[in-house]
Scaffold this active site. Structure first.
Site, PDB file in Angstrom:
ATOM      1  N   SER A 256       0.856  -1.183   0.000  1.00  0.00           N
ATOM      2  CA  SER A 256       0.000   0.000   0.000  1.00  0.00           C
ATOM      3  C   SER A 256       0.884   1.223   0.000  1.00  0.00           C
ATOM      4  CB  SER A 256      -0.912   0.003   1.220  1.00  0.00           C
ATOM      5  OG  SER A 256      -0.270   0.667   2.284  1.00  0.00           O
ATOM      6  N   LYS A 257       0.295   2.304  -0.476  1.00  0.00           N
ATOM      7  CA  LYS A 257       1.093   3.525  -0.592  1.00  0.00           C
ATOM      8  C   LYS A 257       1.527   4.063   0.766  1.00  0.00           C
ATOM      9  CE  LYS A 257      -3.166   6.057  -1.259  1.00  0.00           C
ATOM     10  NZ  LYS A 257      -4.055   6.631  -2.241  1.00  0.00           N
ATOM     11  N   ARG A 258       0.948   3.531   1.816  1.00  0.00           N
ATOM     12  CA  ARG A 258       1.366   3.978   3.153  1.00  0.00           C
ATOM     13  C   ARG A 258       2.770   3.476   3.476  1.00  0.00           C
ATOM     14  NH1 ARG A 258      -2.315   6.266   6.253  1.00  0.00           N
ATOM     15  NH2 ARG A 258      -1.158   5.831   8.161  1.00  0.00           N
ATOM     16  N   LYS A 259       3.165   2.387   2.850  1.00  0.00           N
ATOM     17  CA  LYS A 259       4.502   1.838   3.164  1.00  0.00           C
ATOM     18  C   LYS A 259       5.522   2.134   2.059  1.00  0.00           C
ATOM     19  CE  LYS A 259       3.729  -0.894   6.931  1.00  0.00           C
ATOM     20  NZ  LYS A 259       2.872  -2.052   7.070  1.00  0.00           N
ATOM     21  N   ASN A 260       5.112   1.903   0.819  1.00  0.00           N
ATOM     22  CA  ASN A 260       6.046   2.052  -0.303  1.00  0.00           C
ATOM     23  C   ASN A 260       5.305   2.670  -1.474  1.00  0.00           C
ATOM     24  OD1 ASN A 260       8.594   0.889   0.400  1.00  0.00           O
ATOM     25  ND2 ASN A 260       7.540  -1.066   0.558  1.00  0.00           N
TER      26      ASN A 260
END
Ligand code: GLU
Length: 479
Positions: A256-260
Site C-alpha cells: 500500500s502507498k502507506r509503506k512504499n
C-alpha cells in the site's frame, strides 16, 4: 458474445486513482496467458463507482500499461466486437439482467434506508457479530415493497444467497474452495441510483465478452461465491477462476502507498525502466526463477499458470532497484542511456515546468543545478529537527504531518491552487500559524530552507514524490 474456443482473458481496472503496480502485475499474467495460448487479452474499464471514477485515472492506467509494453486486443481505446468496454456506457445492458434475476427469484428489491442499515451495522458491531444485511426485505411481502417503490421509495436490488449449506468453488491454483453460505452476504447488485455494483456488471460483462479465464488478484476470492451464484442464476457458463497471490510488503502486509510507492507513475518518473519493472513483476509469482533476467517474449514463451507459487510474493523495492541497475548497465548502450536521460529526467516538458520557478533566483546556468537539484533527486532527507512543527516534539510533529498527508491524499487534482487551498484550510482548522507547517514542509519536499514557491514545487514534484518525502520525514521523526 464470442462463441469460439479461443482463450479470452481480461483485466478490469477501476479508474479511481493512480495506476497501481498491482494492476500491472495482474495485467502481465493475463497478457502472458493470452499470448502463450494465442488467445485474446481484453481491457475493460470498471467505472461503476461514479463518485470515484475519473477519465484522468483511466487515461493514466492505459498510458502506464502501454509504457510497460502490455498491449491489449480489445479495449475502450482500440474498440473490438464486444464493446463498449467502459461499464458506464453499458448501463442499459445490466438493467434487463437485474430484472431477470428479480423475476426468477434469485434477487429481491430492498427498500431499507441508510439509517436502518447504519443502525443494524452498529448493533452487529456491539454484539461482535459479523456485519451484513439481515434479510429484512427478503422476508417482506414483495407486493408491499413494490407498492412503496411505486410511491417513490428508493430501492436497491440484492442477491438472494442460500441461507444454509456450503458452496464449493474451483480455483486453478488452490483447487476446491469451500465456504459456508452463512458467510455470504445478500450483496447489493443494483444501487439506488440504478447503477450496477461491481459484482453484477463484472459477471455480465465477463459472460458477454466471452471471457474463458478470470485471472485476478486474491483479494477477489471473497467475491467468488456471489459471482458463482450469479453465473448460475443467469444460466451463464462459468469461466475458470485463478486468483493470483497478493503483492506484499516485507512484513507480509498488503502493498500500500502507506509503506512504499505503488504508483507506476512514480516508478516511471523515478527512473525505473519498463522492462526491468516487468521482469520484476514476472518474478513475483514464480519463486523458482528467483534472480533471473528475462524479456517479455521469454516470459510469455515459458509461461505456465500452474507454475505460479502461492504465498505472498514480496514487492521488494530494493530488489527492483537492483534489477533496474542491471538493466541499465547490461541491457542499455551508452547512447540509449543518453537518450533516456534526455527524454526522461531532463525532458523539455519537465524542464519547462521548473525553469519559470527558478529563473528569478539564478545568475548563471550552473545555479540551476544548485537551486533545483531536488527536482532530480530521489532522496532529499535532512536532519529531522528541520521537520518539527512549531514547538511540537517529534512524535506530535509526525502526527501533524500524517494529517497533512491525509489532506493531500484527498485531493483529486494535485495543482498548486488545490494544494494551497487544502493546506490553508487545514491550518485554519488546526488554528496553526502558516510558518509552523510550511517551513518544515519545504524542508521535507526540497531539503532546502529556500526553494521556489512551495505549492508550485509540490505540484511539479507530483503527489507520489511528495508522499514519499513526507513519509520519509514521518519515519525519521518516529525513530
Ligand atoms: N474492478 C476490479 C478491480 O478494480 C476488477 C476485479 C476483477 O478482475 O474481477 O480490480
Amino acid at each position: 458474445m464470442s462463441k469460439t474456443s479461443e482463450i479470452r482473458v481480461r483485466i478490469a481496472p477501476s479508474p479511481t486513482g493512480d495506476p497501481h503496480v498491482g494492476t500491472a502485475y495482474v495485467a502481465l499474467f493475463n497478457f502472458a496467458f493470452a499470448r502463450k495460448n494465442k488467445g485474446k487479452f481484453i481491457l475493460r474499464i470498471e467505472d461503476t463507482d461514479r463518485a470515484r471514477s475519473t477519465r484522468k485515472s483511466e487515461d493514466e492506467i492505459l498510458a502506464a500499461l502501454k509504457w510497460l509494453g502490455l498491449d491489449w486486443d480489445e479495449g475502450p481505446d482500440v474498440g473490438g466486437p464486444n464493446g463498449p468496454y467502459r461499464q458506464s456506457e453499458r448501463s442499459h445492458i445490466y438493467k434487463s439482467y437485474a430484472q431477470k434475476l428479480v423475476d426468477n427469484g434469485a434477487a429481491y428489491k430492498c427498500i431499507c434506508t441508510g439509517e436502518r442499515l447504519a443502525e443494524l451495522r452498529k448493533r452487529q458491531q456491539i454484539l461482535k457479530q459479523p456485519t451484513g444485511y439481515d434479510g429484512h426485505c427478503r422476508k417482506q411481502n414483495p407486493q408491499i415493497i413494490e407498492q412503496a417503490i411505486q410511491e417513490g421509495t428508493p430501492f436497491v436490488v440484492r442477491l438472494k444467497t442460500p441461507l444454509e449449506g456450503q458452496m464449493h468453488m474451483q480455483d486453478a491454483l488452490r483447487g476446491e474452495i469451500v465456504i459456508n453460505c452463512t458467510e455470504v452476504d445478500d450483496q447489493v447488485l443494483v444501487k439506488s441510483d440504478g447503477f450496477p455494483t461491481y459484482h453484477l456488471a463484472n459477471v455480465i460483462d465477463d459472460h458477454l465478452m466471452g471471457i474463458t479465464h478470470v485471472i485476478r488478484g486474491e483479494e477477489w476470492i471473497s467475491s467468488l461465491p456471489k459471482h458463482i451464484l450469479l453465473y448460475e442464476a443467469l444460466g451463464f457458463e462459468k469461466p475458470q477462476f485463478c486468483h493470483l497471490p497478493l503483492l506484499r510488503n516485507a512484513d507480509k502486509s498488503k502493498v500500500s502507498k502507506r509503506k512504499n510507492p505503488v504508483s507506476l507513475h512514480y516508478f516511471k518518473e523515478a527512473g525505473y525502466l519498463p522492462d526491468a519493472m516487468l521482469n520484476f513483476l514476472g518474478l513475483m509469482a514464480y519463486s523458482s526463477q528467483e534472480n533471473e533476467i528475462f524479456s517479455l517474449t521469454e516470459f510469455v514463451e515459458n509461461f505456465d499458470l500452474q507454475k505460479i507459487v502461492l504465498g505472498g510474493p514480496v514487492f521488494d523495492v530494493k530488489k527492483l532497484l537492483w534489477l533496474n541497475g542491471r538493466y541499465l548497465r547490461e541491457l542499455r548502450s551508452e547512447d540509449q542511456i543518453v537518450t533516456y536521460l534526455q527524454e526522461q529526467l531532463f525532458s523539455s516538458e519537465y524542464l519547462s515546468k521548473i525553469v519559470p520557478m527558478v529563473k528569478e533566483r539564478v545568475e548563471k546556468s550552473e545555479d540551476f543545478i544548485e537551486y533545483a537539484d531536488f527536482f532530480f533527486k530521489a532522496d532529499v532527507a535532512v536532519a529531522k529537527e528541520h521537520y518539527l512543527i512549531g514547538e511540537l516534539e517529534a512524535k506530535s510533529s509526525a502526527l501533524v504531518i500524517e494529517q497533512t498527508l491525509e489532506v493531500l491524499e484527498n485531493l483529486k487534482e494535485f495543482s498548486s491552487e488545490s494544494i494551497s487551498g487544502a493546506l490553508k484550510n487545514f491550518l485554519k482548522e488546526q488554528s496553526m500559524p502558516a510558518k509552523n507547517l510550511f517551513m518544515p514542509l519545504r524542508m521535507m519536499v526540497s531539503g532546502k530552507k529556500a526553494s521556489p514557491p512551495l505549492f508550485d514545487t509540490m505540484a511539479v514534484l507530483g503527489k507520489e514524490r511528495c508522499r514519499t518525502r513526507l513519509r520519509a520525514a514521518i519515519n525519521a521523526l518516529k525513530k
